[in-house]
Design an enzyme around this catalytic site. Sequence first.
Site, mmCIF file in Angstrom:
data_model
loop_
_atom_site.group_PDB
_atom_site.id
_atom_site.type_symbol
_atom_site.label_atom_id
_atom_site.label_comp_id
_atom_site.label_asym_id
_atom_site.label_seq_id
_atom_site.Cartn_x
_atom_site.Cartn_y
_atom_site.Cartn_z
ATOM 1 N N HIS A 49 1.963 5.407 9.587
ATOM 2 C CA HIS A 49 1.094 4.322 9.129
ATOM 3 C C HIS A 49 0.109 3.877 10.202
ATOM 4 C CE1 HIS A 49 -0.163 0.679 7.084
ATOM 5 N NE2 HIS A 49 0.581 1.001 6.044
ATOM 6 N N CYS A 104 0.833 -1.205 0.000
ATOM 7 C CA CYS A 104 0.000 0.000 0.000
ATOM 8 C C CYS A 104 0.868 1.255 0.000
ATOM 9 C CB CYS A 104 -0.939 -0.009 1.201
ATOM 10 S SG CYS A 104 -0.125 -0.156 2.811
#
Length: 356
Positions: free
Chosen positions: A194, A167
Amino acid sequence: MGPNFCLQKEHDIEMTNIGLGINGFGRIGRLVMRAAMEGEGVDVVAVNDPFLDIAYACYQFKHDSVHGMWPGTVEVDGDSLVIDGKSKVRFFAERNPADIPWGSAGATYVCESTGMFTTIDKASGHLKGGAKKVIISAPSGDAPMYVMGVNQKTYDGSADVVSNASCTTNCLAPLAKVLHENFGIKEGLMTTIHAATATQLVVDGPSKGGKDWRGGRSALTNMIPASTGAAKAVGKVLPELNGKLTGMAVRVPTADVSMVDLTIRTEKACTGAEIDAALKKAATDPDSELFGILGYTDMPVVSQDFVHDKRSSIVDSQACIHLNDNFHKLISWYDNEWGYSNRLVDLAKHMSTVDK
Protein backbone atom coordinates in the site's frame (compact mmCIF):
# COMPACT_ATOMS: atom_id res chain seq x y z
CA MET A 1 -5.18 34.83 3.77
CA GLY A 2 -2.54 33.16 1.65
CA PRO A 3 -1.23 34.22 -1.78
CA ASN A 4 -3.85 35.36 -4.27
CA PHE A 5 -4.09 32.08 -6.18
CA CYS A 6 -7.87 32.50 -6.51
CA LEU A 7 -9.80 35.21 -8.35
CA GLN A 8 -12.88 36.90 -6.89
CA LYS A 9 -15.81 36.85 -9.39
CA GLU A 10 -19.58 36.46 -9.73
CA HIS A 11 -20.95 33.24 -11.23
CA ASP A 12 -24.20 31.39 -11.81
CA ILE A 13 -25.01 28.04 -10.22
CA GLU A 14 -25.56 25.04 -12.47
CA MET A 15 -27.31 22.16 -10.76
CA THR A 16 -27.49 18.51 -11.78
CA ASN A 17 -29.28 15.49 -10.34
CA ILE A 18 -27.80 14.94 -6.86
CA GLY A 19 -26.68 17.59 -4.40
CA LEU A 20 -23.56 16.29 -2.63
CA GLY A 21 -21.86 17.81 0.41
CA ILE A 22 -18.34 16.88 1.53
CA ASN A 23 -17.23 17.00 5.15
CA GLY A 24 -13.44 17.04 5.37
CA PHE A 25 -11.45 18.48 2.46
CA GLY A 26 -8.44 16.14 2.73
CA ARG A 27 -7.15 13.69 0.12
CA ILE A 28 -10.41 11.80 -0.32
CA GLY A 29 -12.68 14.80 0.12
CA ARG A 30 -10.93 16.77 -2.61
CA LEU A 31 -10.75 13.79 -4.97
CA VAL A 32 -14.42 12.93 -4.44
CA MET A 33 -15.15 16.49 -5.51
CA ARG A 34 -12.94 16.10 -8.60
CA ALA A 35 -14.52 12.75 -9.45
CA ALA A 36 -18.02 14.18 -9.16
CA MET A 37 -17.15 17.14 -11.34
CA GLU A 38 -15.44 15.03 -13.99
CA GLY A 39 -18.48 12.75 -14.18
CA GLU A 40 -22.20 13.29 -14.56
CA GLY A 41 -25.21 13.13 -12.28
CA VAL A 42 -23.68 14.60 -9.11
CA ASP A 43 -23.28 18.28 -8.26
CA VAL A 44 -21.02 19.10 -5.31
CA VAL A 45 -22.87 21.97 -3.65
CA ALA A 46 -21.04 22.37 -0.32
CA VAL A 47 -17.80 21.56 1.49
CA ASN A 48 -17.14 21.78 5.22
CA ASP A 49 -13.68 21.95 6.76
CA PRO A 50 -12.91 23.95 9.92
CA PHE A 51 -9.16 23.64 9.43
CA LEU A 52 -8.89 25.45 6.07
CA ASP A 53 -9.78 28.99 5.12
CA ILE A 54 -11.48 29.25 1.76
CA ALA A 55 -8.45 30.64 -0.11
CA TYR A 56 -6.32 27.71 1.07
CA ALA A 57 -9.09 25.24 0.15
CA CYS A 58 -9.16 26.80 -3.31
CA TYR A 59 -5.40 26.32 -3.66
CA GLN A 60 -5.53 22.74 -2.37
CA PHE A 61 -8.25 21.78 -4.84
CA LYS A 62 -6.44 23.37 -7.77
CA HIS A 63 -3.02 21.82 -7.07
CA ASP A 64 -2.43 18.08 -6.64
CA SER A 65 1.01 16.46 -6.55
CA VAL A 66 -0.30 13.10 -7.77
CA HIS A 67 -3.24 13.82 -10.05
CA GLY A 68 -2.02 17.13 -11.44
CA MET A 69 -3.48 20.61 -11.68
CA TRP A 70 -7.21 21.01 -12.09
CA PRO A 71 -7.44 21.84 -15.82
CA GLY A 72 -10.07 24.55 -15.43
CA THR A 73 -10.51 27.54 -13.16
CA VAL A 74 -10.93 27.51 -9.40
CA GLU A 75 -12.04 30.82 -7.92
CA VAL A 76 -13.38 32.29 -4.70
CA ASP A 77 -16.69 34.16 -4.68
CA GLY A 78 -17.46 35.28 -1.13
CA ASP A 79 -18.22 32.13 0.88
CA SER A 80 -18.12 29.84 -2.16
CA LEU A 81 -15.67 28.09 -4.45
CA VAL A 82 -16.52 28.41 -8.13
CA ILE A 83 -15.21 25.68 -10.41
CA ASP A 84 -14.82 26.31 -14.15
CA GLY A 85 -16.98 29.40 -13.91
CA LYS A 86 -20.21 27.45 -13.42
CA SER A 87 -20.22 25.12 -10.39
CA LYS A 88 -20.68 27.06 -7.15
CA VAL A 89 -19.72 25.25 -3.95
CA ARG A 90 -20.61 26.75 -0.56
CA PHE A 91 -17.78 26.57 1.98
CA PHE A 92 -18.49 26.03 5.69
CA ALA A 93 -16.13 25.73 8.66
CA GLU A 94 -18.13 23.96 11.37
CA ARG A 95 -16.60 21.45 13.80
CA ASN A 96 -19.87 19.74 14.76
CA PRO A 97 -21.63 17.84 11.93
CA ALA A 98 -25.02 18.85 13.35
CA ASP A 99 -24.16 22.54 12.82
CA ILE A 100 -23.41 22.27 9.10
CA PRO A 101 -26.36 23.73 7.12
CA TRP A 102 -26.35 21.14 4.35
CA GLY A 103 -30.02 21.65 3.61
CA SER A 104 -29.58 25.36 2.85
CA ALA A 105 -26.95 24.46 0.24
CA GLY A 106 -29.06 21.72 -1.36
CA ALA A 107 -26.88 18.82 -0.17
CA THR A 108 -29.10 15.75 0.21
CA TYR A 109 -26.14 13.34 0.30
CA VAL A 110 -23.00 13.91 2.39
CA CYS A 111 -19.58 12.33 1.99
CA GLU A 112 -18.17 12.04 5.52
CA SER A 113 -14.41 12.05 4.87
CA THR A 114 -12.84 13.47 8.02
CA GLY A 115 -12.03 10.02 9.42
CA MET A 116 -13.52 11.17 12.73
CA PHE A 117 -17.23 10.37 12.39
CA THR A 118 -17.22 6.74 11.29
CA THR A 119 -20.11 5.33 13.34
CA ILE A 120 -23.83 5.70 12.75
CA ASP A 121 -24.24 7.80 15.88
CA LYS A 122 -21.47 10.26 15.04
CA ALA A 123 -22.22 10.50 11.32
CA SER A 124 -25.94 10.98 11.95
CA GLY A 125 -25.19 14.54 13.05
CA HIS A 126 -25.22 15.49 9.37
CA LEU A 127 -28.90 14.60 9.19
CA LYS A 128 -29.71 17.39 11.66
CA GLY A 129 -28.30 19.91 9.20
CA GLY A 130 -30.64 18.84 6.44
CA ALA A 131 -28.79 15.97 4.75
CA LYS A 132 -30.87 12.90 3.91
CA LYS A 133 -28.09 10.31 3.59
CA VAL A 134 -24.47 10.03 4.73
CA ILE A 135 -21.74 7.97 3.06
CA ILE A 136 -18.68 7.37 5.25
CA SER A 137 -15.45 7.20 3.26
CA ALA A 138 -13.95 4.57 5.55
CA PRO A 139 -14.89 1.24 7.12
CA SER A 140 -17.47 1.56 9.89
CA GLY A 141 -17.97 -0.49 13.01
CA ASP A 142 -21.75 -0.44 12.69
CA ALA A 143 -22.91 1.21 9.45
CA PRO A 144 -23.74 -1.15 6.57
CA MET A 145 -20.92 -1.35 4.03
CA TYR A 146 -21.43 -1.36 0.28
CA VAL A 147 -18.93 -2.12 -2.47
CA MET A 148 -20.01 -1.21 -5.99
CA GLY A 149 -20.23 -4.23 -8.26
CA VAL A 150 -20.43 -6.55 -5.28
CA ASN A 151 -23.34 -5.89 -2.92
CA GLN A 152 -24.79 -2.46 -3.73
CA LYS A 153 -28.03 -4.11 -4.87
CA THR A 154 -28.75 -5.05 -1.25
CA TYR A 155 -29.19 -1.36 -0.39
CA ASP A 156 -32.93 -0.86 0.15
CA GLY A 157 -33.01 2.77 1.28
CA SER A 158 -33.69 2.02 4.93
CA ALA A 159 -30.21 3.05 6.16
CA ASP A 160 -29.50 6.77 6.51
CA VAL A 161 -25.79 6.21 7.17
CA VAL A 162 -23.71 3.80 5.10
CA SER A 163 -20.03 3.06 4.51
CA ASN A 164 -18.17 2.87 1.20
CA ALA A 165 -15.79 0.39 2.92
CA SER A 166 -12.06 0.94 2.34
CA CYS A 167 -10.03 1.35 -0.84
CA THR A 168 -8.48 -2.07 -0.29
CA THR A 169 -11.83 -3.79 0.27
CA ASN A 170 -13.02 -2.14 -2.95
CA CYS A 171 -10.07 -3.77 -4.74
CA LEU A 172 -10.28 -7.16 -3.06
CA ALA A 173 -14.04 -7.77 -2.98
CA PRO A 174 -14.65 -7.75 -6.78
CA LEU A 175 -11.69 -10.12 -7.20
CA ALA A 176 -12.93 -12.42 -4.46
CA LYS A 177 -16.48 -12.34 -5.85
CA VAL A 178 -15.39 -13.68 -9.26
CA LEU A 179 -13.11 -16.30 -7.76
CA HIS A 180 -15.69 -17.56 -5.27
CA GLU A 181 -18.57 -17.66 -7.75
CA ASN A 182 -16.52 -19.64 -10.26
CA PHE A 183 -14.26 -21.85 -8.15
CA GLY A 184 -15.15 -21.44 -4.47
CA ILE A 185 -12.70 -19.92 -1.99
CA LYS A 186 -11.88 -22.34 0.81
CA GLU A 187 -9.54 -19.91 2.57
CA GLY A 188 -7.21 -17.08 1.70
CA LEU A 189 -4.58 -14.62 2.88
CA MET A 190 -4.19 -11.12 1.49
CA THR A 191 -1.33 -8.65 1.61
CA THR A 192 -1.82 -5.15 0.27
CA ILE A 193 1.37 -3.42 -0.81
CA HIS A 194 0.00 0.00 0.00
CA ALA A 195 1.13 3.50 -0.89
CA ALA A 196 1.80 5.91 1.96
CA THR A 197 -1.12 7.86 3.38
CA ALA A 198 -1.62 11.01 5.46
CA THR A 199 -1.69 9.02 8.72
CA GLN A 200 2.04 8.32 8.38
CA LEU A 201 5.02 10.49 9.33
CA VAL A 202 7.66 11.93 7.01
CA VAL A 203 10.45 11.36 9.57
CA ASP A 204 10.56 9.11 12.63
CA GLY A 205 8.33 10.25 15.47
CA PRO A 206 5.53 9.17 17.78
CA SER A 207 2.83 7.37 15.80
CA LYS A 208 -0.62 8.91 15.85
CA GLY A 209 -2.33 7.45 18.90
CA GLY A 210 0.94 5.94 20.12
CA LYS A 211 -0.13 2.30 19.67
CA ASP A 212 1.42 1.39 16.31
CA TRP A 213 5.12 1.84 16.98
CA ARG A 214 6.12 0.85 13.46
CA GLY A 215 3.62 3.37 12.10
CA GLY A 216 5.71 6.16 13.59
CA ARG A 217 8.73 5.34 11.43
CA SER A 218 9.54 7.43 8.37
CA ALA A 219 7.23 6.82 5.40
CA LEU A 220 9.98 8.11 3.08
CA THR A 221 12.57 5.44 3.81
CA ASN A 222 10.78 2.32 5.03
CA MET A 223 8.54 -0.55 4.07
CA ILE A 224 6.25 -0.77 7.10
CA PRO A 225 4.14 -3.81 8.05
CA ALA A 226 0.71 -2.75 9.27
CA SER A 227 -2.64 -4.22 10.20
CA THR A 228 -5.72 -3.91 8.01
CA GLY A 229 -9.28 -5.09 8.33
CA ALA A 230 -9.85 -4.95 4.58
CA ALA A 231 -9.80 -8.72 4.00
CA LYS A 232 -12.09 -9.50 6.93
CA ALA A 233 -14.44 -6.75 5.72
CA VAL A 234 -15.01 -8.74 2.54
CA GLY A 235 -17.04 -11.09 4.74
CA LYS A 236 -19.45 -8.21 5.44
CA VAL A 237 -20.14 -7.49 1.77
CA LEU A 238 -19.91 -11.15 0.75
CA PRO A 239 -21.28 -13.04 3.79
CA GLU A 240 -20.44 -16.41 2.25
CA LEU A 241 -16.75 -15.50 2.68
CA ASN A 242 -17.05 -14.47 6.32
CA GLY A 243 -14.19 -16.01 8.28
CA LYS A 244 -12.40 -17.28 5.16
CA LEU A 245 -10.13 -14.30 4.50
CA THR A 246 -7.73 -12.21 6.54
CA GLY A 247 -4.76 -10.07 5.69
CA MET A 248 -2.17 -7.41 6.40
CA ALA A 249 -0.64 -4.37 4.76
CA VAL A 250 2.88 -3.28 3.95
CA ARG A 251 3.13 0.49 3.59
CA VAL A 252 5.71 1.48 0.96
CA PRO A 253 7.29 4.86 0.10
CA THR A 254 5.21 5.73 -2.95
CA ALA A 255 2.60 8.51 -3.15
CA ASP A 256 -0.26 6.58 -4.76
CA VAL A 257 -1.36 3.24 -6.26
CA SER A 258 -1.41 0.03 -4.26
CA MET A 259 -1.47 -3.68 -5.04
CA VAL A 260 -3.44 -6.59 -3.59
CA ASP A 261 -1.64 -9.92 -3.34
CA LEU A 262 -4.28 -12.59 -2.68
CA THR A 263 -3.32 -16.21 -2.07
CA ILE A 264 -6.24 -18.64 -1.99
CA ARG A 265 -7.05 -22.30 -1.72
CA THR A 266 -10.01 -23.11 -3.99
CA GLU A 267 -12.81 -25.57 -3.35
CA LYS A 268 -12.88 -26.58 -6.99
CA ALA A 269 -9.74 -27.73 -8.81
CA CYS A 270 -8.92 -25.27 -11.60
CA THR A 271 -5.96 -24.29 -13.71
CA GLY A 272 -4.34 -20.89 -13.81
CA ALA A 273 -5.69 -20.47 -17.32
CA GLU A 274 -9.25 -21.11 -16.13
CA ILE A 275 -8.91 -18.50 -13.37
CA ASP A 276 -7.42 -16.04 -15.84
CA ALA A 277 -10.29 -16.57 -18.26
CA ALA A 278 -12.93 -16.05 -15.58
CA LEU A 279 -11.33 -12.82 -14.38
CA LYS A 280 -10.84 -11.53 -17.91
CA LYS A 281 -14.48 -12.21 -18.80
CA ALA A 282 -15.76 -10.46 -15.68
CA ALA A 283 -13.56 -7.45 -16.43
CA THR A 284 -14.11 -7.10 -20.17
CA ASP A 285 -17.65 -8.34 -20.87
CA PRO A 286 -19.92 -5.27 -21.19
CA ASP A 287 -22.76 -7.32 -19.69
CA SER A 288 -20.76 -8.12 -16.55
CA GLU A 289 -21.88 -6.35 -13.37
CA LEU A 290 -18.19 -5.67 -12.74
CA PHE A 291 -17.56 -4.03 -16.12
CA GLY A 292 -15.80 -0.71 -15.48
CA ILE A 293 -15.07 -1.71 -11.87
CA LEU A 294 -12.83 -4.74 -12.33
CA GLY A 295 -10.04 -4.37 -14.88
CA TYR A 296 -7.65 -6.77 -16.58
CA THR A 297 -4.23 -6.39 -18.18
CA ASP A 298 -1.72 -8.81 -19.67
CA MET A 299 0.93 -6.13 -20.13
CA PRO A 300 4.16 -5.93 -18.03
CA VAL A 301 2.89 -3.05 -15.89
CA VAL A 302 4.16 -1.21 -12.80
CA SER A 303 2.39 0.95 -10.23
CA GLN A 304 2.72 4.31 -12.01
CA ASP A 305 0.73 2.90 -14.91
CA PHE A 306 -2.39 3.05 -12.74
CA VAL A 307 -2.27 6.61 -11.40
CA HIS A 308 -5.71 8.19 -12.00
CA ASP A 309 -7.25 4.86 -13.05
CA LYS A 310 -10.88 5.03 -11.92
CA ARG A 311 -11.41 1.25 -11.77
CA SER A 312 -11.47 -0.41 -8.35
CA SER A 313 -9.25 -3.39 -9.14
CA ILE A 314 -7.10 -4.24 -12.17
CA VAL A 315 -5.97 -7.88 -12.44
CA ASP A 316 -2.32 -8.26 -13.48
CA SER A 317 -2.46 -11.49 -15.48
CA GLN A 318 1.30 -11.78 -15.95
CA ALA A 319 2.01 -11.42 -12.22
CA CYS A 320 -0.41 -14.16 -11.04
CA ILE A 321 1.15 -17.52 -10.18
CA HIS A 322 -0.28 -20.98 -9.51
CA LEU A 323 1.29 -23.78 -7.46
CA ASN A 324 -1.29 -26.44 -8.29
CA ASP A 325 -4.95 -26.70 -9.25
CA ASN A 326 -6.14 -25.64 -5.79
CA PHE A 327 -3.51 -23.12 -4.69
CA HIS A 328 -3.29 -19.76 -6.48
CA LYS A 329 -1.84 -16.27 -6.06
CA LEU A 330 -3.66 -13.36 -7.70
CA ILE A 331 -2.30 -9.84 -8.15
CA SER A 332 -4.51 -6.80 -8.68
CA TRP A 333 -3.66 -3.08 -8.78
CA TYR A 334 -5.70 -0.12 -7.60
CA ASP A 335 -5.34 3.63 -7.41
CA ASN A 336 -6.24 3.79 -3.74
CA GLU A 337 -7.23 7.45 -4.05
CA TRP A 338 -8.91 7.89 -7.43
CA GLY A 339 -10.61 4.52 -7.84
CA TYR A 340 -12.08 4.76 -4.34
CA SER A 341 -13.29 8.33 -4.81
CA ASN A 342 -15.07 7.39 -8.02
CA ARG A 343 -16.79 4.46 -6.31
CA LEU A 344 -18.08 6.73 -3.55
CA VAL A 345 -19.64 8.99 -6.18
CA ASP A 346 -21.06 5.93 -7.94
CA LEU A 347 -22.54 4.70 -4.65
CA ALA A 348 -24.26 8.05 -4.09
CA LYS A 349 -25.76 7.85 -7.58
CA HIS A 350 -26.91 4.28 -7.02
CA MET A 351 -28.47 5.15 -3.67
CA SER A 352 -30.38 8.03 -5.26
CA THR A 353 -32.07 5.62 -7.67
CA VAL A 354 -33.30 3.54 -4.72
CA ASP A 355 -34.20 6.51 -2.51
CA LYS A 356 -36.54 8.14 -5.06
